[in-house]
Every structure is written in structure tokens, then in C-alpha cells.
Scaffold this motif. Structure first.
Motif, PDB file in Angstrom:
ATOM      1  N   GLY A   1       0.840  -1.186   0.000  1.00 48.76           N
ATOM      2  CA  GLY A   1       0.000   0.000   0.000  1.00 48.76           C
ATOM      3  C   GLY A   1       0.875   1.236   0.000  1.00 48.76           C
ATOM      4  O   GLY A   1       2.092   1.144   0.159  1.00 48.76           O
ATOM      5  N   VAL A   2       0.284   2.401  -0.223  1.00 54.38           N
ATOM      6  CA  VAL A   2       1.050   3.639  -0.257  1.00 54.38           C
ATOM      7  C   VAL A   2       0.600   4.557   0.887  1.00 54.38           C
ATOM      8  O   VAL A   2      -0.558   4.480   1.315  1.00 54.38           O
ATOM      9  CB  VAL A   2       0.887   4.356  -1.621  1.00 54.38           C
ATOM     10  N   PRO A   3       1.556   5.367   1.357  1.00 51.23           N
ATOM     11  CA  PRO A   3       2.953   5.458   0.933  1.00 51.23           C
ATOM     12  C   PRO A   3       3.789   4.278   1.437  1.00 51.23           C
ATOM     13  O   PRO A   3       3.505   3.731   2.496  1.00 51.23           O
ATOM     14  CB  PRO A   3       3.432   6.763   1.561  1.00 51.23           C
ATOM     15  N   ALA A   4       4.794   3.919   0.648  1.00 48.58           N
ATOM     16  CA  ALA A   4       5.736   2.865   1.021  1.00 48.58           C
ATOM     17  C   ALA A   4       7.116   3.308   0.568  1.00 48.58           C
ATOM     18  O   ALA A   4       7.283   3.785  -0.557  1.00 48.58           O
ATOM     19  CB  ALA A   4       5.366   1.536   0.373  1.00 48.58           C
ATOM     20  N   VAL A   5       8.096   3.163   1.441  1.00 53.02           N
ATOM     21  CA  VAL A   5       9.440   3.649   1.152  1.00 53.02           C
ATOM     22  C   VAL A   5      10.428   2.495   1.245  1.00 53.02           C
ATOM     23  O   VAL A   5      10.448   1.755   2.241  1.00 53.02           O
ATOM     24  CB  VAL A   5       9.841   4.784   2.121  1.00 53.02           C
ATOM     25  N   PHE A   6      11.230   2.343   0.196  1.00 52.75           N
ATOM     26  CA  PHE A   6      12.251   1.314   0.111  1.00 52.75           C
ATOM     27  C   PHE A   6      13.604   1.981  -0.120  1.00 52.75           C
ATOM     28  O   PHE A   6      13.684   3.179  -0.412  1.00 52.75           O
ATOM     29  CB  PHE A   6      11.966   0.343  -1.043  1.00 52.75           C
ATOM     30  N   ALA A   7      14.666   1.188   0.000  1.00 50.54           N
ATOM     31  CA  ALA A   7      15.997   1.663  -0.354  1.00 50.54           C
ATOM     32  C   ALA A   7      16.658   0.631  -1.245  1.00 50.54           C
ATOM     33  O   ALA A   7      16.311  -0.557  -1.203  1.00 50.54           O
ATOM     34  CB  ALA A   7      16.850   1.895   0.889  1.00 50.54           C
ATOM     35  N   VAL A   8      17.609   1.081  -2.077  1.00 52.39           N
ATOM     36  CA  VAL A   8      18.407   0.182  -2.891  1.00 52.39           C
ATOM     37  C   VAL A   8      19.872   0.519  -2.639  1.00 52.39           C
ATOM     38  O   VAL A   8      20.289   1.666  -2.789  1.00 52.39           O
ATOM     39  CB  VAL A   8      18.084   0.305  -4.395  1.00 52.39           C
ATOM     40  N   LEU A   9      20.641  -0.502  -2.233  1.00 57.56           N
ATOM     41  CA  LEU A   9      22.085  -0.380  -2.033  1.00 57.56           C
ATOM     42  C   LEU A   9      22.769  -1.454  -2.853  1.00 57.56           C
ATOM     43  O   LEU A   9      22.465  -2.635  -2.712  1.00 57.56           O
ATOM     44  CB  LEU A   9      22.455  -0.567  -0.557  1.00 57.56           C
ATOM     45  N   ALA A  10      23.666  -1.031  -3.728  1.00 57.05           N
ATOM     46  CA  ALA A  10      24.417  -1.981  -4.559  1.00 57.05           C
ATOM     47  C   ALA A  10      23.491  -2.950  -5.283  1.00 57.05           C
ATOM     48  O   ALA A  10      23.778  -4.134  -5.407  1.00 57.05           O
ATOM     49  CB  ALA A  10      25.426  -2.750  -3.707  1.00 57.05           C
TER      50      ALA A  10
ATOM     51  N   GLN B   1      20.631  -4.044  -4.308  1.00 55.22           N
ATOM     52  CA  GLN B   1      19.821  -4.850  -3.401  1.00 55.22           C
ATOM     53  C   GLN B   1      18.738  -3.987  -2.768  1.00 55.22           C
ATOM     54  O   GLN B   1      19.041  -2.944  -2.180  1.00 55.22           O
ATOM     55  CB  GLN B   1      20.694  -5.466  -2.306  1.00 55.22           C
ATOM     56  N   ALA B   2      17.493  -4.435  -2.889  1.00 56.33           N
ATOM     57  CA  ALA B   2      16.363  -3.675  -2.358  1.00 56.33           C
ATOM     58  C   ALA B   2      16.044  -4.103  -0.937  1.00 56.33           C
ATOM     59  O   ALA B   2      16.225  -5.276  -0.579  1.00 56.33           O
ATOM     60  CB  ALA B   2      15.140  -3.867  -3.244  1.00 56.33           C
ATOM     61  N   MET B   3      15.581  -3.154  -0.132  1.00 58.69           N
ATOM     62  CA  MET B   3      15.193  -3.455   1.240  1.00 58.69           C
ATOM     63  C   MET B   3      14.100  -2.484   1.664  1.00 58.69           C
ATOM     64  O   MET B   3      14.099  -1.319   1.250  1.00 58.69           O
ATOM     65  CB  MET B   3      16.391  -3.350   2.173  1.00 58.69           C
ATOM     66  N   PRO B   4      13.127  -2.934   2.460  1.00 64.18           N
ATOM     67  CA  PRO B   4      12.070  -2.034   2.937  1.00 64.18           C
ATOM     68  C   PRO B   4      12.594  -1.097   4.013  1.00 64.18           C
ATOM     69  O   PRO B   4      13.415  -1.490   4.836  1.00 64.18           O
ATOM     70  CB  PRO B   4      11.023  -2.997   3.494  1.00 64.18           C
ATOM     71  N   LEU B   5      12.120   0.142   4.002  1.00 62.91           N
ATOM     72  CA  LEU B   5      12.456   1.093   5.063  1.00 62.91           C
ATOM     73  C   LEU B   5      11.265   1.289   5.993  1.00 62.91           C
ATOM     74  O   LEU B   5      11.342   1.010   7.171  1.00 62.91           O
ATOM     75  CB  LEU B   5      12.907   2.431   4.471  1.00 62.91           C
ATOM     76  N   PHE B   6      10.134   1.776   5.450  1.00 57.17           N
ATOM     77  CA  PHE B   6       8.948   1.896   6.288  1.00 57.17           C
ATOM     78  C   PHE B   6       7.703   2.018   5.410  1.00 57.17           C
ATOM     79  O   PHE B   6       7.779   2.317   4.222  1.00 57.17           O
ATOM     80  CB  PHE B   6       9.043   3.075   7.270  1.00 57.17           C
ATOM     81  N   GLN B   7       6.575   1.742   6.033  1.00 56.77           N
ATOM     82  CA  GLN B   7       5.272   1.781   5.368  1.00 56.77           C
ATOM     83  C   GLN B   7       4.410   2.811   6.081  1.00 56.77           C
ATOM     84  O   GLN B   7       4.369   2.867   7.299  1.00 56.77           O
ATOM     85  CB  GLN B   7       4.595   0.408   5.454  1.00 56.77           C
TER      86      GLN B   7
END
Length: 323
Positions: A121-130, A132-138
Motif C-alpha cells: 500500500g502507499v505510501p511505502a518507502v524502500f531503499a536500494v544499495l548496490a 539490493q532492495a530493502m524495505p524502510l517503512f510503510q
């Protein structure tokens, strides 16, 4: 809704150690290239926020994530909360001056990305490092909690991947010239050798190399992860999956059969199954058998990483059966 804890591990990824080493090398190359190109090269203030699409995902996200942490905000036009969060993140991107890049993705225009990231659902915030994706917060969150998550992300990017964004001076159109790359330390060279051995399939050599690093730096997270992965891969490299699973099904009380099945579960991505099998084995066993099951479970926790919520849940379940 408060932000969920970040997971620096995400799904099971036995290439994570290799990716970290490659990311560090790419980051050093990028910094050296910016220095050679002079002060007009690099990230300008206007490129700290980009609107990503499925067509530009590789260039805007994957390639840039080797040089700077990329934060992706999934939003929808009819969700006012997500637009407000974007405004906050855009302002923070300017305040952080290049230590992370913000990419916004409208979910209805980017259904494939929406599905690939598993957005609920939104808003949803992710990060990408090198890469590789990872969830930050919803969901929405107070600004102080958002900055806490961003600070944690930036620290992990530098410590684990060697990724440091090119700083943009306030009001400037280009970043300051990057410092020349520093020579690798003996510990970094030893860690690189361990990564290379793991990548080449020399599991015995990789295990010994990671142990050498940990002898000098017992708290080295990257070496701990690499050692746990190498030992797991060595345990399953000659296993017949069908035979292992059949043996575990036929003999629920056979500790070694259950340990081997748990290893296969984890390598196959069935993390909860692996943890559940071992927690149950601890519950049903005693003495040396119980210790063997408990220690194997702790080893598998190292492979996944302490920040993963599945590890936290399994630790709680283990505590219940132990105490």
C-alpha cells in the motif's frame, strides 16, 4: 503509522557478500572518476530527486545505487498522505546534500515495479544499495523517525558497502571534488580475498579466510556474514535434496536429518520453515541434541542477519521453548 525497522538483509541472498565487495570497488571507481573529471562532474543539486519509471529504473536506481543510497518512495496521486511524505523526503534530500538520492514512483504508472517490490500500500518507502532492495517503512511517519531511518541507511551503506554519496554544497550546482581513494587496509585486502574465494567456489579457502579476518576483527559484520554463508554452502554442496527431505520426514527425531533439512530450507528461500523446524527440534530434544539444534539455529540467524524480522520472531520463539 510508525516506520517498520529497516532490514539490511531483505530476502535470503547468498550473493550479498559478493555484492558488497563489488559495490565498494564500484564506489571507489566512481569517486576516482569524479575527481579526474573535475568539479563539473558528479551529482548536482537538481538530480537529488528523480521521478523513476520502469524504463529508467536501471539507470536511475540500479546503476546509481552503486555510488549513493537510493531511497524509493511509492506514491499515488489520490493518496494525499503519500504526496505529503514525498514533500518531506524531497526537503530532506536537499538537506542531506547528496548523502542519498530520492526516487519517486507513482504506483499506477509503474505496476511492474509495484509488484516487484511487493508494495502492500502507499505510501511505502524502500531503499536500494548496490542493487539490493530493502524495505524502510510503510505509511506516514514523524520527521524525526524518518531522519533516524535515513541516518541508519547511510551508515549501513558506508560501513557494509563502502558507498558514500558525493556531497552537494548548499545552493551549489555541483559537488565538491572528491578526495582520492585511500589505500586498502590489510584487513580489507584479507576480506576481499575471502570474497574472491567464495565467488570462485573455494569454500574451504573462503571459510579459513573469513576466520582470519575475524581473528583480528571479531565484530566484523561482513566477515561474520561471509563465514556463515560459506559454511552453509559447504554443508549443502553435496546434498541430495530429495534424499535429505525424505530422511527428515521419515525420522522426525533424527537431529542430523533435521539439521540438514533446515539448511536446505534456508538455501531454498524457505526461511520461516528452516527456523520453525529448528525451534521445534530444540523443543523436542535435550542435552547435546538440543545444543546442536540451538547452535545451528544461531548460525542460520547470522546468514539472514539480525535486523530481519523473521530472525526476531524466531529468537522470540526460541526463548519461549528454552525458558
Amino acid at each position: 503509522m510508525q516506520p517498520r525497522n529497516m532490514s539490511m538483509s531483505g530476502v535470503v541472498d547468498l550473493a550479498a557478500v559478493k555484492a558488497a565487495g563489488e559495490a565498494k570497488a564500484k564506489a571507489e571507481q566512481a569517486r576516482a572518476q569524479r575527481q579526474e573529471e573535475g568539479p563539473d562532474a558528479g551529482t548536482d543539486a537538481g538530480s537529488l530527486v528523480v521521478e523513476v519509471t520502469e524504463a529508467t529504473f536501471e539507470s536511475d536506481i540500479l546503476q546509481r545505487s552503486a555510488e549513493v543510497p537510493v531511497v524509493i518512495s511509492f506514491w499515488a496521486d489520490q493518496a494525499e498522505q503519500s504526496k505529503q511524505l514525498n514533500a518531506t523526503l524531497e526537503r530532506l534530500a536537499a538537506e542531506y546534500r547528496g548523502r542519498f538520492v530520492l526516487a519517486t514512483a507513482e504506483v499506477y504508472a509503474n505496476q511492474m515495479l509495484f509488484q516487484q517490490f511487493g508494495v502492500q500500500g502507499v505510501p511505502a518507502v524502500f531503499a536500494v544499495l548496490a542493487g539490493q532492495a530493502m524495505p524502510l517503512f510503510q505509511g506516514a511517519a514523524p520527521e524525526d523517525q524518518i531522519t533516524e531511518v535515513l541516518d541508519q541507511l547511510i551508515a549501513v551503506a558506508e560501513e557494509r558497502f563502502g558507498i558514500v554519496g558525493a556531497e552537494v554544497a548548499p545552493g551549489a550546482a555541483a559537488p565538491q571534488a572528491a578526495a582520492p581513494p585511500r589505500p586498502a587496509t590489510p584487513q580489507e585486502l584479507a576480506l576481499s580475498a575471502a570474497h574472491e574465494a567464495l565467488d570462485a567456489g573455494d569454500l574451504g579457502g573462503a571459510i579459513q579466510a573469513y576466520k582470519n579476518v575475524l581473528a583480528d576483527e571479531p565484530a566484523n559484520v561482513e566477515a561474520k556474514l561471509g563465514l556463515a554463508q560459506a559454511e552453509l554452502l559447504r554443508r549443502v554442496e553435496d546434498a541430495d535434496p530429495q534424499a535429505v527431505r525424505q530422511a527428515a520426514a521419515n525420522a522426525p527425531g533424527d537431529v542430523q536429518a533435521q539439521l540438514s533439512a533446515a539448511d536446505l530450507d534456508l538455501v531454498g528461500g524457505h526461511v520461516e520453515d528452516a527456523f520453525g523446524r529448528l525451534v521445534d527440534l530444540v523443543r523436542r530434544s535435550a542435552g547435546e541434541d538440543r545444543d546442536a539444534a540451538r547452535l545451528r539455529l544461531l548460525e542460520l540467524f547470522e546468514v539472514i542477519g539480525p535486523d530481519d524480522p523473521r530472525v526476531a520472531a524466531a529468537r522470540t520463539a526460541l526463548a519461549r521453548v528454552l525458558f
